[in-house]
Design a protein around this motif. Structure first.
Motif, PDB file in Angstrom:
ATOM      1  N   ASN A  30       0.880  -1.228   0.058  1.00 42.06           N
ATOM      2  CA  ASN A  30       0.061  -0.101   0.020  1.00 42.06           C
ATOM      3  C   ASN A  30       0.757   1.123   0.073  1.00 42.06           C
ATOM      4  N   TYR A  67      -0.597   8.502   3.571  1.00 44.10           N
ATOM      5  CA  TYR A  67      -1.560   7.660   3.675  1.00 44.10           C
ATOM      6  C   TYR A  67      -1.718   6.502   4.631  1.00 44.10           C
ATOM      7  N   THR A  68      -2.986   6.183   5.410  1.00 40.09           N
ATOM      8  CA  THR A  68      -3.259   5.437   6.161  1.00 40.09           C
ATOM      9  C   THR A  68      -4.427   4.510   5.864  1.00 40.09           C
ATOM     10  N   TYR A  69      -4.105   2.861   6.161  1.00 40.17           N
ATOM     11  CA  TYR A  69      -5.194   2.094   5.769  1.00 40.17           C
ATOM     12  C   TYR A  69      -5.731   1.484   7.105  1.00 40.17           C
ATOM     13  N   GLU A 110       3.559   7.191   1.492  1.00 36.76           N
ATOM     14  CA  GLU A 110       3.732   8.410   1.111  1.00 36.76           C
ATOM     15  C   GLU A 110       4.099   8.657  -0.418  1.00 36.76           C
ATOM     16  N   ARG A 125       2.231  13.522   0.586  1.00 37.74           N
ATOM     17  CA  ARG A 125       0.863  12.922   0.967  1.00 37.74           C
ATOM     18  C   ARG A 125       1.173  11.895   1.805  1.00 37.74           C
ATOM     19  N   GLU A 185      -7.434   7.539   5.372  1.00 38.03           N
ATOM     20  CA  GLU A 185      -6.901   8.749   5.807  1.00 38.03           C
ATOM     21  C   GLU A 185      -5.701   9.065   4.771  1.00 38.03           C
ATOM     22  N   GLU A 186      -5.681  10.547   4.216  1.00 33.75           N
ATOM     23  CA  GLU A 186      -4.980  10.887   3.557  1.00 33.75           C
ATOM     24  C   GLU A 186      -4.530  12.431   4.113  1.00 33.75           C
ATOM     25  N   LEU A 233      -7.887   2.523   2.054  1.00 37.53           N
ATOM     26  CA  LEU A 233      -7.652   3.783   2.438  1.00 37.53           C
ATOM     27  C   LEU A 233      -8.430   4.538   3.406  1.00 37.53           C
TER      28      LEU A 233
END
Length: 266
Positions: A119, A141-143, A122, A139, A151-152, A149
């Motif tokens: 995934n 990114y959190t999953y 960054e 950016r 959170e961005e 996904l």
């Protein structure tokens, strides 16, 4: 499957179909496209316009993409895209250059990192200025546990400091379908609502409604509204688009779609 070798576009001039443009493709032994060639029709003949040439690594990933333009006598370099991959074939670097004075000049670069599930974690954008790479934004990114996904966040680079800019939150239903997108903007050292999109699905997981709203004077105000209708084979047959921000949605456009017995769009 079959490989597309040639595509010709024609326009109706009121009396007959007239050639407009032509795309031609070449492939290597692995069915990778190695050349995309574009021509236009002029004075009863095809005239060269531009072409893209592609190179690949052993894993069939594109590593070079070069655009060349026809100057009337020969092909001249114009743009170049170079890609570098990690051991999992994730693209970790993207370099954009332009041809100038017989050499490739740096323009933009993107750097990426991935987690163990491949995934994207960054995305970092840099621009070439006065002989060095300068950070512009990144950016993060959190999953969730489903690798979806959730959170961005975007940060901009100002005078050596990363500063918050925007944040996207994504919410999913039990079928892992996206039901909400919330966007906030960093303003006066706090996160302020910007817009929200809500999705609704039927029992077959077809998207049947989308509502978009924006934040105004501390309330959500209607922006756009989509309504979709499906047949008993889950084919989308009607799309209604409405706009706000009045108390009632205002009709704007409607699209009807038909399918054959094999569910092919006609």
């Amino acid at each position: 499957g079959f490989l597309l070798l040639e595509h010709i576009n024609q326009n109706w001039d009121g009396f007959a179909w007239v050639n407009s443009s032509k795309n031609s493709n070449k492939y290597d032994g692995n069915n990778n496209i190695i050349e995309y060639f574009y021509q236009t029709w002029s004075d009863s003949d095809w005239v060269n316009s531009f072409k893209f040439e592609f190179s690949y690594n052993l894993n069939k990933n594109v590593i070079d993409e070069i655009q060349k333009n026809w100057n009337g006598n020969e092909w001249v370099n114009y743009l170049k895209y170079t890609y570098i991959y990690d051991e999992n074939d994730n693209r970790k670097e993207y370099l954009f250059q332009i041809w100038n004075n017989d050499s490739w000049i740096n323009i933009d670069k993107y750097l990426t990192t991935y987690n163990l599930n491949n995934n994207l974690l960054e995305l970092h954008y840099l621009h070439w200025e006065t002989g060095e790479w300068v950070s512009y934004w990144k950016r993060l990114y959190t999953y969730n546990e489903n690798n979806s996904l959730i959170e961005e966040i975007q940060l901009d680079y100002y005078f050596g400091v990363w500063v918050n800019y925007s944040k996207h939150f994504y919410t999913y239903n039990e079928h892992n379908l996206k039901i909400e997108i919330l966007i906030k903007i960093w303003t006066n050292n706090t996160w302020i609502n910007h817009s929200i999109t809500s999705n609704t699905y039927d029992e077959n997981d077809n998207l049947i409604e989308v509502i978009s709203q924006h934040w105004d004077d501390n309330i959500w105000v209607n922006s756009e509204h989509y309504l979709n209708i499906y047949d008993n084979r889950n084919n989308l047959i009607e799309e209604l688009y409405q706009i706000g921000p009045d108390s009632a949605w205002i009709n704007y456009s409607k699209v009807f779609k038909n399918y054959d017995s094999n569910n092919n769009f006609i």
